[in-house]
Design a protein around this motif. Sequence first.
Motif, mmCIF file in Angstrom:
data_model
loop_
_atom_site.group_PDB
_atom_site.id
_atom_site.type_symbol
_atom_site.label_atom_id
_atom_site.label_comp_id
_atom_site.label_asym_id
_atom_site.label_seq_id
_atom_site.Cartn_x
_atom_site.Cartn_y
_atom_site.Cartn_z
ATOM 1 N N LEU A 118 0.860 -1.178 0.000
ATOM 2 C CA LEU A 118 0.000 0.000 0.000
ATOM 3 C C LEU A 118 0.897 1.229 0.000
ATOM 4 O O LEU A 118 1.783 1.375 0.839
ATOM 5 C CB LEU A 118 -0.889 -0.003 1.250
ATOM 6 C CG LEU A 118 -1.685 1.278 1.554
ATOM 7 C CD1 LEU A 118 -2.719 1.532 0.469
ATOM 8 C CD2 LEU A 118 -2.351 1.193 2.922
ATOM 9 N N LYS A 119 0.683 2.119 -0.978
ATOM 10 C CA LYS A 119 1.438 3.374 -1.061
ATOM 11 C C LYS A 119 0.471 4.531 -0.884
ATOM 12 O O LYS A 119 -0.578 4.576 -1.533
ATOM 13 C CB LYS A 119 2.157 3.489 -2.405
ATOM 14 C CG LYS A 119 3.173 2.374 -2.664
ATOM 15 C CD LYS A 119 3.878 2.535 -4.004
ATOM 16 C CE LYS A 119 4.843 1.396 -4.261
ATOM 17 N NZ LYS A 119 5.567 1.547 -5.556
ATOM 18 N N ASN A 120 0.854 5.469 -0.016
ATOM 19 C CA ASN A 120 -0.030 6.577 0.338
ATOM 20 C C ASN A 120 0.707 7.906 0.268
ATOM 21 O O ASN A 120 1.867 8.003 0.699
ATOM 22 C CB ASN A 120 -0.549 6.413 1.775
ATOM 23 C CG ASN A 120 -1.911 5.752 1.819
ATOM 24 O OD1 ASN A 120 -2.852 6.220 1.180
ATOM 25 N ND2 ASN A 120 -2.001 4.656 2.553
ATOM 26 N N GLU A 121 0.058 8.908 -0.281
ATOM 27 C CA GLU A 121 0.514 10.290 -0.194
ATOM 28 C C GLU A 121 -0.471 11.026 0.712
ATOM 29 O O GLU A 121 -1.615 11.280 0.341
ATOM 30 C CB GLU A 121 0.555 10.934 -1.572
ATOM 31 C CG GLU A 121 1.665 10.419 -2.470
ATOM 32 C CD GLU A 121 3.028 10.867 -1.994
ATOM 33 O OE1 GLU A 121 3.401 12.033 -2.217
ATOM 34 O OE2 GLU A 121 3.729 10.039 -1.367
ATOM 35 N N LEU A 122 -0.024 11.364 1.926
ATOM 36 C CA LEU A 122 -0.885 11.968 2.925
ATOM 37 C C LEU A 122 -0.608 13.461 3.041
ATOM 38 O O LEU A 122 0.412 13.960 2.578
ATOM 39 C CB LEU A 122 -0.665 11.284 4.287
ATOM 40 C CG LEU A 122 -0.813 9.752 4.296
ATOM 41 C CD1 LEU A 122 -0.432 9.194 5.667
ATOM 42 C CD2 LEU A 122 -2.220 9.341 3.915
ATOM 43 N N LEU A 123 -1.535 14.175 3.675
ATOM 44 C CA LEU A 123 -1.398 15.618 3.931
ATOM 45 C C LEU A 123 -1.112 16.369 2.642
ATOM 46 O O LEU A 123 -0.174 17.164 2.544
ATOM 47 C CB LEU A 123 -0.280 15.875 4.958
ATOM 48 C CG LEU A 123 -0.416 15.157 6.310
ATOM 49 C CD1 LEU A 123 0.798 15.455 7.176
ATOM 50 C CD2 LEU A 123 -1.694 15.570 7.004
ATOM 51 N N ASN A 124 -1.932 16.085 1.635
ATOM 52 C CA ASN A 124 -1.779 16.734 0.326
ATOM 53 C C ASN A 124 -0.400 16.510 -0.282
ATOM 54 O O ASN A 124 0.178 17.406 -0.912
ATOM 55 C CB ASN A 124 -2.064 18.238 0.440
ATOM 56 C CG ASN A 124 -3.512 18.523 0.765
ATOM 57 O OD1 ASN A 124 -4.417 17.850 0.272
ATOM 58 N ND2 ASN A 124 -3.739 19.522 1.612
ATOM 59 N N GLY A 125 0.130 15.330 -0.075
ATOM 60 C CA GLY A 125 1.409 14.983 -0.684
ATOM 61 C C GLY A 125 2.618 15.360 0.127
ATOM 62 O O GLY A 125 3.754 15.143 -0.332
ATOM 63 N N LEU A 126 2.435 15.897 1.335
ATOM 64 C CA LEU A 126 3.585 16.279 2.155
ATOM 65 C C LEU A 126 4.223 15.084 2.862
ATOM 66 O O LEU A 126 5.385 15.147 3.257
ATOM 67 C CB LEU A 126 3.171 17.327 3.191
ATOM 68 C CG LEU A 126 2.768 18.694 2.626
ATOM 69 C CD1 LEU A 126 2.313 19.613 3.752
ATOM 70 C CD2 LEU A 126 3.933 19.326 1.875
ATOM 71 N N LEU A 127 3.487 13.997 3.041
ATOM 72 C CA LEU A 127 4.017 12.823 3.729
ATOM 73 C C LEU A 127 3.719 11.571 2.924
ATOM 74 O O LEU A 127 2.567 11.295 2.582
ATOM 75 C CB LEU A 127 3.403 12.690 5.124
ATOM 76 C CG LEU A 127 3.823 11.440 5.927
ATOM 77 C CD1 LEU A 127 5.318 11.508 6.262
ATOM 78 C CD2 LEU A 127 2.992 11.316 7.198
ATOM 79 N N SER A 128 4.763 10.804 2.619
ATOM 80 C CA SER A 128 4.616 9.510 1.954
ATOM 81 C C SER A 128 4.665 8.420 3.015
ATOM 82 O O SER A 128 5.563 8.419 3.865
ATOM 83 C CB SER A 128 5.738 9.284 0.937
ATOM 84 O OG SER A 128 5.736 10.281 -0.064
ATOM 85 N N ALA A 129 3.710 7.494 2.954
ATOM 86 C CA ALA A 129 3.659 6.385 3.908
ATOM 87 C C ALA A 129 3.364 5.109 3.130
ATOM 88 O O ALA A 129 2.266 4.942 2.592
ATOM 89 C CB ALA A 129 2.586 6.634 4.966
ATOM 90 N N TRP A 181 10.098 21.543 9.165
ATOM 91 C CA TRP A 181 10.321 20.185 9.657
ATOM 92 C C TRP A 181 10.423 19.200 8.488
ATOM 93 O O TRP A 181 9.704 19.325 7.502
ATOM 94 C CB TRP A 181 9.180 19.739 10.569
ATOM 95 C CG TRP A 181 9.091 20.484 11.858
ATOM 96 C CD1 TRP A 181 8.329 21.589 12.124
ATOM 97 C CD2 TRP A 181 9.798 20.193 13.066
ATOM 98 N NE1 TRP A 181 8.511 22.002 13.410
ATOM 99 C CE2 TRP A 181 9.414 21.156 14.029
ATOM 100 C CE3 TRP A 181 10.709 19.203 13.438
ATOM 101 C CZ2 TRP A 181 9.905 21.164 15.322
ATOM 102 C CZ3 TRP A 181 11.208 19.210 14.734
ATOM 103 C CH2 TRP A 181 10.814 20.176 15.655
ATOM 104 N N SER A 182 11.304 18.224 8.614
ATOM 105 C CA SER A 182 11.363 17.133 7.641
ATOM 106 C C SER A 182 11.636 15.831 8.381
ATOM 107 O O SER A 182 12.297 15.815 9.426
ATOM 108 C CB SER A 182 12.444 17.384 6.579
ATOM 109 O OG SER A 182 13.718 17.508 7.165
ATOM 110 N N LEU A 183 11.122 14.728 7.825
ATOM 111 C CA LEU A 183 11.150 13.444 8.528
ATOM 112 C C LEU A 183 11.456 12.316 7.568
ATOM 113 O O LEU A 183 10.956 12.277 6.443
ATOM 114 C CB LEU A 183 9.786 13.191 9.196
ATOM 115 C CG LEU A 183 9.484 11.751 9.636
ATOM 116 C CD1 LEU A 183 10.300 11.407 10.882
ATOM 117 C CD2 LEU A 183 7.986 11.567 9.908
ATOM 118 N N ILE A 184 12.288 11.394 8.010
ATOM 119 C CA ILE A 184 12.454 10.083 7.374
ATOM 120 C C ILE A 184 12.351 9.049 8.486
ATOM 121 O O ILE A 184 12.967 9.204 9.545
ATOM 122 C CB ILE A 184 13.820 9.939 6.668
ATOM 123 C CG1 ILE A 184 13.974 10.970 5.564
ATOM 124 C CG2 ILE A 184 13.975 8.544 6.093
ATOM 125 C CD1 ILE A 184 15.342 10.919 4.899
ATOM 126 N N GLY A 185 11.585 8.003 8.265
ATOM 127 C CA GLY A 185 11.459 6.988 9.299
ATOM 128 C C GLY A 185 10.912 5.696 8.740
ATOM 129 O O GLY A 185 10.537 5.603 7.573
#
Length: 806
Positions: free
Chosen positions: A605-616, A671-675
């Motif tokens: 499952l690939k998701n672009e959340l928060l109008n594309g600001l977060l990939s999950a 802010w930027s995140l990788i996890g």
Amino acid sequence: MSPNYTSPISPKAFFVTILFFLCSLSLIAQNNALRGRVTSADGEPAAYVSVLLKEANKSAITNEEGAFTFKNIPAGTYTLIATCIGYEAQEKLVNVNAGQTTIQDFLVNKTSTQLQEVTVTGRQSINEKPVAIGKIAINPLDLPQSTTIIGAEVLEKQQVQTLGEVLQQVNGVYQMGNTGGTQEEIAGRGFAFGSSNTFKNGSRFNNGIMPEMSSLERVEVLKGSNAILFGNVAAGGVLNLVTKKPKFEHGGEISMRAGSYDYYKPTVDVYGSINNSDQFAYRLNTTYLNAGSFRDQVKAERFYINPSVLFKASAKTEILLEGDYMHDTRTPDYGVGAINYAITNLPRSTYLGVSFAKNEVEQRSAMATITHRLNDNFEIRSTNSFQNYNVALLTTSRPTNFVIDAEGRSNGDLKRGLQRSASDEKYYLTQLDFIGKLTTGSVKHTLLVGGDADKYDTEAPVFNAIAAYDVINIYNLNADNQRKDIPDFTTKPYNTKTVSNRFGLYAQDLISVSEKLKVLAGLRYSAIDTEGESTVTDPSTKKEVLGTSNSNDYAFSPRAGVVFQPTQNMSLFVSYANSFTPNTGTDVNLKPLDPSITDQYEVGLKNELLNGLLSANLTAYQIKNSNFAQRALFLADGVTANTNNNIKELAGEVTSQGIELDLMSKPIQGWSLIGGYSYNDTRYTKSNTYAKNERLRYNPSHTANASVFYAFQKAELSGLNLGATAFYVGDRLAGRNRTDANPTYKLIALPNYMMFDAHVGYAYQRVSLRLKMTNLLNKLSYNAHDDNSINPIAPRQFVTTIAYKL
């Protein structure tokens, strides 16, 4: 190559050469040009900003590094205006002088009316940027496969020094070992990545030495089975190192990196058009490394250069020429050893080798990529490359020969042997791809049709090892009691030679049945011919004679996947693919062994959340090699027990199962995140040699990572950013899996660990300073190879980089 190697270039000569080169480039660039960089208040490059040269009626758009260029401008005074939605327009007067390049930078600030939840950015997420290693630009949301890209911004912010540090951001792909301190052994989803799984700019790359990181634009990972694209690659995935490419605007960076244990590394990266041409552009990356180590007596020295030229032969044809040269010499180090499969209790710095130990590598490569667009929908790409990998090793044997008393105890006495080896490998590749898009009725197709042929030609002298060199006590090392002379090594009468020729044809089609439903299907045919010569012992005369071998392997590798996209920002996929692994040895009838076939199933499952600001992205997989090669129990008569490890049968089974969670954000209010997180379980699920359901070595059951960076938004703190990273590695096994033939073998449990790093960065105009402290809690664990090369991870260290943008 002689083991008494001296550096091919001194630091002084290196800097003189670079200064001369930079002066030459500045002369080339002086032709009434205007260039500069646009940065935001947080010190980051501002991409896709419109820059207007008012009086000349010329405009430009900044690239991903925030750079812009105007060429061939008459001398005079101009008004330069930078504008971007959500940011205050900036206006400056600039004077362009005859025969010179004028530099003018901009700092843009947000407008007071900008919505707090909106961040203007041109960066692509992991679900928006295709991987080049896939040979065809498929949107990741349309691809039934898990991918990850670690880009230049992350590489720079985290000041990565090794590939293992990069892979701390990639879930499911990890460093599984550290062979002699000279090579990072990489694996994915339970399967080792050899040189067949490691690529540089799309061409196979020998990973026998740690690759140079300063020249990289990004690191791409295409997880899972990729046999349809590359033939015999391991099932866990492929890794592609993408170097920085030529650009037509002038720019670059000069930097100096220094760190703990006498670590020094100057680097130069320059690029631009040649004589302000619109057809020729260049880029040159070069670096020199001189470093000690937290390990006593261990040191490294490296010179690296990576030139490239881009030629736009016409509006439809581009030719990219790339070179790569590295000379690396470092101390081989097999760690602290293990006694009776228990890691020795030695200080982390203790080195058990000889003072003259050396591993010397010279690696050269050249590559030409020609891309021709037939029209807007079809193009042809030709790739040709050559690589020469030359290595010479002189060191002690691995620390295994401890003196053991009758009760199985040791006082730490170690009988050291010496080993010497050398190898010269030449690799040739030619590849042709046809890429196109077409429509049949209402169905859209994205086609890839191609073929490749490559050749490995390897020759190595075989030296007789010196089993008894001296005896040391690992708990009471005394340099005065250790031998320091280098004895002569005798060679066997014949060199080892191997020539491997591979050929493949493949076709793949991404079928867009509708906007929501897509199908990917393809097939590859591969043929591999391997011929070898080596020294063998004649059983009748007991003399060493020349032995030859020959094998031919053929395989079909299918691939199929379905993608369903209920929304534009979400896709669900399921896929199947298989891969094959050629086997050495023979079957019980003394015929060449067939290749092993590995089946892989993947759902995600690939998701672009928060109008594309977060990939999950979430992925689950099962990989099964159901005809794993292992020593045959009996010979052809079915009665006589087999004691020859080269006589095998395809009777084993290895199964890998796991899940992976990948998170990556675009900058959100600074802010930027990788996890992410990965779980893997790889076991012998059927075997006549190993215990059923016993885990394979080196693969961590759990890994997790998190990197958080914050760039200050207020004007008074503009350019300052802070970051923290955490990396967790769960339980792993080293040692040796017990077998019926070797019942005394044992596995070694390696301790799990969590590492924390801290980062501070500051940028002012063209100057930046970055500081990093690694392993803040000074955690101790080990990377391992078998039961003997047990290498401690690095303790708490610091590194700092000062850089100037040209």
